[in-house]
Design a protein around this motif. Sequence first.
Motif, PDB file in Angstrom:
ATOM      1  N   PHE A  91       0.835  -1.195   0.000  1.00  0.00           N
ATOM      2  CA  PHE A  91       0.000   0.000   0.000  1.00  0.00           C
ATOM      3  C   PHE A  91       0.874   1.250   0.000  1.00  0.00           C
ATOM      4  O   PHE A  91       0.635   2.205  -0.748  1.00  0.00           O
ATOM      5  CB  PHE A  91      -0.899  -0.018   1.240  1.00  0.00           C
ATOM      6  N   LYS A  92       1.916   1.244   0.811  1.00  0.00           N
ATOM      7  CA  LYS A  92       2.826   2.392   0.896  1.00  0.00           C
ATOM      8  C   LYS A  92       3.594   2.578  -0.403  1.00  0.00           C
ATOM      9  O   LYS A  92       3.827   3.711  -0.844  1.00  0.00           O
ATOM     10  CB  LYS A  92       3.791   2.200   2.067  1.00  0.00           C
ATOM     11  N   GLU A  93       3.999   1.471  -1.017  1.00  0.00           N
ATOM     12  CA  GLU A  93       4.723   1.563  -2.290  1.00  0.00           C
ATOM     13  C   GLU A  93       3.848   2.173  -3.377  1.00  0.00           C
ATOM     14  O   GLU A  93       4.307   3.002  -4.179  1.00  0.00           O
ATOM     15  CB  GLU A  93       5.194   0.172  -2.719  1.00  0.00           C
ATOM     16  N   PRO A 100       5.545  11.285  -5.387  1.00  0.00           N
ATOM     17  CA  PRO A 100       7.001  11.157  -5.283  1.00  0.00           C
ATOM     18  C   PRO A 100       7.664  12.396  -4.699  1.00  0.00           C
ATOM     19  O   PRO A 100       8.808  12.324  -4.236  1.00  0.00           O
ATOM     20  CB  PRO A 100       7.434  10.938  -6.742  1.00  0.00           C
ATOM     21  N   GLN A 101       6.955  13.547  -4.719  1.00  0.00           N
ATOM     22  CA  GLN A 101       7.544  14.774  -4.217  1.00  0.00           C
ATOM     23  C   GLN A 101       7.488  14.869  -2.697  1.00  0.00           C
ATOM     24  O   GLN A 101       8.070  15.770  -2.111  1.00  0.00           O
ATOM     25  CB  GLN A 101       6.850  15.997  -4.841  1.00  0.00           C
ATOM     26  N   GLY A 102       6.767  13.956  -2.057  1.00  0.00           N
ATOM     27  CA  GLY A 102       6.624  13.999  -0.607  1.00  0.00           C
ATOM     28  C   GLY A 102       6.792  12.622   0.003  1.00  0.00           C
ATOM     29  O   GLY A 102       7.181  11.661  -0.663  1.00  0.00           O
ATOM     30  N   ASP A 103       6.501  12.532   1.285  1.00  0.00           N
ATOM     31  CA  ASP A 103       6.579  11.267   2.022  1.00  0.00           C
ATOM     32  C   ASP A 103       5.166  10.839   2.388  1.00  0.00           C
ATOM     33  O   ASP A 103       4.543  11.403   3.284  1.00  0.00           O
ATOM     34  CB  ASP A 103       7.425  11.447   3.285  1.00  0.00           C
ATOM     35  N   SER A 104       4.662   9.834   1.682  1.00  0.00           N
ATOM     36  CA  SER A 104       3.279   9.392   1.878  1.00  0.00           C
ATOM     37  C   SER A 104       3.165   8.233   2.864  1.00  0.00           C
ATOM     38  O   SER A 104       2.072   7.697   3.057  1.00  0.00           O
ATOM     39  CB  SER A 104       2.680   8.968   0.535  1.00  0.00           C
ATOM     40  N   THR A 105       4.256   7.853   3.499  1.00  0.00           N
ATOM     41  CA  THR A 105       4.273   6.652   4.341  1.00  0.00           C
ATOM     42  C   THR A 105       3.223   6.687   5.441  1.00  0.00           C
ATOM     43  O   THR A 105       2.445   5.738   5.620  1.00  0.00           O
ATOM     44  CB  THR A 105       5.664   6.464   4.966  1.00  0.00           C
ATOM     45  N   THR A 106       3.171   7.777   6.186  1.00  0.00           N
ATOM     46  CA  THR A 106       2.260   7.850   7.334  1.00  0.00           C
ATOM     47  C   THR A 106       0.809   7.904   6.887  1.00  0.00           C
ATOM     48  O   THR A 106      -0.058   7.226   7.451  1.00  0.00           O
ATOM     49  CB  THR A 106       2.582   9.073   8.200  1.00  0.00           C
ATOM     50  N   TYR A 107       0.525   8.696   5.859  1.00  0.00           N
ATOM     51  CA  TYR A 107      -0.853   8.779   5.381  1.00  0.00           C
ATOM     52  C   TYR A 107      -1.306   7.433   4.833  1.00  0.00           C
ATOM     53  O   TYR A 107      -2.449   7.015   5.072  1.00  0.00           O
ATOM     54  CB  TYR A 107      -0.978   9.849   4.304  1.00  0.00           C
ATOM     55  N   ALA A 108      -0.428   6.750   4.110  1.00  0.00           N
ATOM     56  CA  ALA A 108      -0.779   5.433   3.577  1.00  0.00           C
ATOM     57  C   ALA A 108      -1.081   4.457   4.708  1.00  0.00           C
ATOM     58  O   ALA A 108      -1.951   3.598   4.578  1.00  0.00           O
ATOM     59  CB  ALA A 108       0.359   4.907   2.704  1.00  0.00           C
ATOM     60  N   HIS A 109      -0.365   4.589   5.819  1.00  0.00           N
ATOM     61  CA  HIS A 109      -0.623   3.738   6.992  1.00  0.00           C
ATOM     62  C   HIS A 109      -2.037   3.967   7.520  1.00  0.00           C
ATOM     63  O   HIS A 109      -2.780   3.006   7.773  1.00  0.00           O
ATOM     64  CB  HIS A 109       0.405   4.042   8.079  1.00  0.00           C
ATOM     65  N   TYR A 166      -1.947  14.247  13.768  1.00  0.00           N
ATOM     66  CA  TYR A 166      -1.241  13.169  13.062  1.00  0.00           C
ATOM     67  C   TYR A 166      -1.669  13.131  11.591  1.00  0.00           C
ATOM     68  O   TYR A 166      -0.841  13.003  10.684  1.00  0.00           O
ATOM     69  CB  TYR A 166      -1.534  11.813  13.704  1.00  0.00           C
ATOM     70  N   ILE A 167      -2.986  13.227  11.353  1.00  0.00           N
ATOM     71  CA  ILE A 167      -3.508  13.161   9.989  1.00  0.00           C
ATOM     72  C   ILE A 167      -3.056  14.380   9.183  1.00  0.00           C
ATOM     73  O   ILE A 167      -2.624  14.265   8.026  1.00  0.00           O
ATOM     74  CB  ILE A 167      -5.039  13.071   9.988  1.00  0.00           C
ATOM     75  N   MET A 168      -3.169  15.568   9.778  1.00  0.00           N
ATOM     76  CA  MET A 168      -2.786  16.789   9.062  1.00  0.00           C
ATOM     77  C   MET A 168      -1.299  16.775   8.695  1.00  0.00           C
ATOM     78  O   MET A 168      -0.918  17.126   7.574  1.00  0.00           O
ATOM     79  CB  MET A 168      -3.094  18.016   9.916  1.00  0.00           C
ATOM     80  N   LYS A 169      -0.457  16.352   9.622  1.00  0.00           N
ATOM     81  CA  LYS A 169       0.973  16.279   9.330  1.00  0.00           C
ATOM     82  C   LYS A 169       1.240  15.268   8.222  1.00  0.00           C
ATOM     83  O   LYS A 169       2.089  15.486   7.354  1.00  0.00           O
ATOM     84  CB  LYS A 169       1.749  15.899  10.591  1.00  0.00           C
ATOM     85  N   ALA A 170       0.500  14.169   8.249  1.00  0.00           N
ATOM     86  CA  ALA A 170       0.681  13.141   7.222  1.00  0.00           C
ATOM     87  C   ALA A 170       0.304  13.670   5.841  1.00  0.00           C
ATOM     88  O   ALA A 170       0.976  13.383   4.841  1.00  0.00           O
ATOM     89  CB  ALA A 170      -0.153  11.903   7.565  1.00  0.00           C
ATOM     90  N   ILE A 171      -0.777  14.467   5.770  1.00  0.00           N
ATOM     91  CA  ILE A 171      -1.203  15.039   4.497  1.00  0.00           C
ATOM     92  C   ILE A 171      -0.165  16.024   3.972  1.00  0.00           C
ATOM     93  O   ILE A 171       0.216  16.000   2.799  1.00  0.00           O
ATOM     94  CB  ILE A 171      -2.575  15.720   4.628  1.00  0.00           C
ATOM     95  N   TYR A 172       0.339  16.898   4.855  1.00  0.00           N
ATOM     96  CA  TYR A 172       1.351  17.863   4.444  1.00  0.00           C
ATOM     97  C   TYR A 172       2.636  17.165   4.005  1.00  0.00           C
ATOM     98  O   TYR A 172       3.255  17.544   3.012  1.00  0.00           O
ATOM     99  CB  TYR A 172       1.644  18.842   5.580  1.00  0.00           C
ATOM    100  N   ASP A 173       3.039  16.146   4.745  1.00  0.00           N
ATOM    101  CA  ASP A 173       4.246  15.397   4.370  1.00  0.00           C
ATOM    102  C   ASP A 173       4.074  14.755   3.001  1.00  0.00           C
ATOM    103  O   ASP A 173       5.006  14.716   2.195  1.00  0.00           O
ATOM    104  CB  ASP A 173       4.541  14.309   5.409  1.00  0.00           C
ATOM    105  N   MET A 174       2.890  14.242   2.739  1.00  0.00           N
ATOM    106  CA  MET A 174       2.643  13.551   1.480  1.00  0.00           C
ATOM    107  C   MET A 174       2.641  14.523   0.295  1.00  0.00           C
ATOM    108  O   MET A 174       3.176  14.214  -0.776  1.00  0.00           O
ATOM    109  CB  MET A 174       1.299  12.815   1.549  1.00  0.00           C
TER     110      MET A 174
END
Length: 233
Positions: A91-93, A100-109, A166-174
């Motif tokens: 799912f994370k992959e 690709p421009q961000g880190d979607s790991t946490t949001y994907a979790h 947690y969710i908001m940070k995950a969205i911004y990171d992604m």
Amino acid sequence: MLTLEWESEGLQTVGIVVIICASLKLLHLLGLIDFSEDSVEDELEMATVRHRPEALELLEAQSKFTKKELQILYRGFKNECPSGVVNEETFKEIYSQFFPQGDSTTYAHFLFNAFDTDHNGAVSFEDFIKGLSILLRGTVQEKLNWAFNLYDINKDGYITKEEMLYIMKAIYDMMGKCTYPVLKEDAPRQHVETFFQKMDKNKDGVVTIDEFIESCQKDENIMRSMQLFENVI
């Protein structure tokens, strides 16, 4: 990729629903590649993958998709997940390819946990269809229930400021720095405060499902965002 209108009033809901639709649209397009109705039905009926999906008729009865739509979705799902199920790492992959421009790991979790309703560590085609049916064809209340469940990380029936942060940070990171070139470090926390000022009616520090749905239904921006689910497939 869809263009997102990140208004503070609608970010909490729009940020979830539009991003989900973007990824599901790709699976739809994958399903159209070399699509053959008979061959897909044969695969569903004679599946040799580790997880055998339920019969088309049963899935059609349990969801709001037609038989042909289920065939298309199955083709896309199987292209991405030959084993018949998706684990969290896969799912994370998949999401890392979308953003690709961000880190979607946490949001994907968080999103994986929302689809994995029986919490067995895997999302089957049936899990996928049941969630997708709500997101694309469900009533407004069903969609908002699904969004609330995503925010309610520990599934205790309440959204706390910590969970929302947690969710908001995950969205911004992604979304990455390319999307927000002047993003302030405290922007996610500011959105959380806006969210609670609007949603937490009795000011007890948590948002209940009733408060969430009532506030969303009174917000024209959020109600318009619900239409983004229509005609995706």
